[in-house]
Design a protein around this motif. Sequence first.
Motif, PDB file in Angstrom:
ATOM      1  N   SER A  21       0.841  -1.191   0.000  1.00  0.00           N
ATOM      2  CA  SER A  21       0.000   0.000   0.000  1.00  0.00           C
ATOM      3  C   SER A  21       0.877   1.241   0.000  1.00  0.00           C
ATOM      4  O   SER A  21       1.998   1.220   0.511  1.00  0.00           O
ATOM      5  CB  SER A  21      -0.901   0.033   1.243  1.00  0.00           C
ATOM      6  N   CYS A  22       0.347   2.319  -0.529  1.00  0.00           N
ATOM      7  CA  CYS A  22       1.089   3.580  -0.611  1.00  0.00           C
ATOM      8  C   CYS A  22       0.108   4.725  -0.422  1.00  0.00           C
ATOM      9  O   CYS A  22      -0.884   4.825  -1.155  1.00  0.00           O
ATOM     10  CB  CYS A  22       1.773   3.680  -1.966  1.00  0.00           C
ATOM     11  N   ALA A  23       0.394   5.600   0.528  1.00  0.00           N
ATOM     12  CA  ALA A  23      -0.473   6.744   0.783  1.00  0.00           C
ATOM     13  C   ALA A  23       0.370   7.970   1.092  1.00  0.00           C
ATOM     14  O   ALA A  23       1.497   7.848   1.586  1.00  0.00           O
ATOM     15  CB  ALA A  23      -1.419   6.442   1.940  1.00  0.00           C
ATOM     16  N   ARG A  71      -5.990   1.492  -7.370  1.00  0.00           N
ATOM     17  CA  ARG A  71      -5.954   2.672  -6.498  1.00  0.00           C
ATOM     18  C   ARG A  71      -7.348   3.008  -5.997  1.00  0.00           C
ATOM     19  O   ARG A  71      -8.347   2.664  -6.618  1.00  0.00           O
ATOM     20  CB  ARG A  71      -5.339   3.863  -7.223  1.00  0.00           C
ATOM     21  N   LYS A  75      -9.208   7.832  -1.241  1.00  0.00           N
ATOM     22  CA  LYS A  75      -8.219   7.754  -0.161  1.00  0.00           C
ATOM     23  C   LYS A  75      -6.833   8.165  -0.637  1.00  0.00           C
ATOM     24  O   LYS A  75      -5.890   8.124   0.161  1.00  0.00           O
ATOM     25  CB  LYS A  75      -8.165   6.333   0.398  1.00  0.00           C
ATOM     26  N   THR A  77      -4.756   6.555  -2.333  1.00  0.00           N
ATOM     27  CA  THR A  77      -3.923   5.406  -1.979  1.00  0.00           C
ATOM     28  C   THR A  77      -3.793   4.484  -3.186  1.00  0.00           C
ATOM     29  O   THR A  77      -4.755   4.283  -3.925  1.00  0.00           O
ATOM     30  CB  THR A  77      -4.540   4.638  -0.807  1.00  0.00           C
ATOM     31  N   TYR A  79      -2.244   0.584  -4.476  1.00  0.00           N
ATOM     32  CA  TYR A  79      -1.947  -0.754  -3.988  1.00  0.00           C
ATOM     33  C   TYR A  79      -1.234  -1.547  -5.079  1.00  0.00           C
ATOM     34  O   TYR A  79      -1.416  -1.289  -6.262  1.00  0.00           O
ATOM     35  CB  TYR A  79      -3.241  -1.492  -3.610  1.00  0.00           C
TER      36      TYR A  79
END
Length: 122
Positions: A21-23, A71, A75, A77, A79
């Motif tokens: 995950s990346c945020a 994505r 959010k 974010t 993935y």
Amino acid sequence: QVQLVESGGGLVQAGGSLRLSCAASVSIFSINAMGWYRQGPGAQRELVATITSGGSTNYGDSVKGRFTIFRDNAKNTAYLQMNSLKPEDTAVYYCNAQIKRYSRSSPLYDSWGQGTQVTVSS
């Protein structure tokens, strides 16, 4: 400065799965393209997958059919679902995003995460 925070890396056996995950670390207006890159031991950083804000995707040849990028725009974010992992997938995985910080008229800011280690054992 906006940083991206990755999570989900770890140690897995060959044939297994992981989801990264990346945020963004702070509240932002929007994100255009997002992507995942990786750098294995002694190797150059290479493209894994990218996704536009509209959902168009692009994959590196070595991961096609095994990895899926998606994505959640609400959010901000991204993935990376990694299936059928191989030892050669072992690398540090980095998230990248083109960010509009405050509004639609903000310039695009190219941001990178610190990386998350993925290790695949044989």
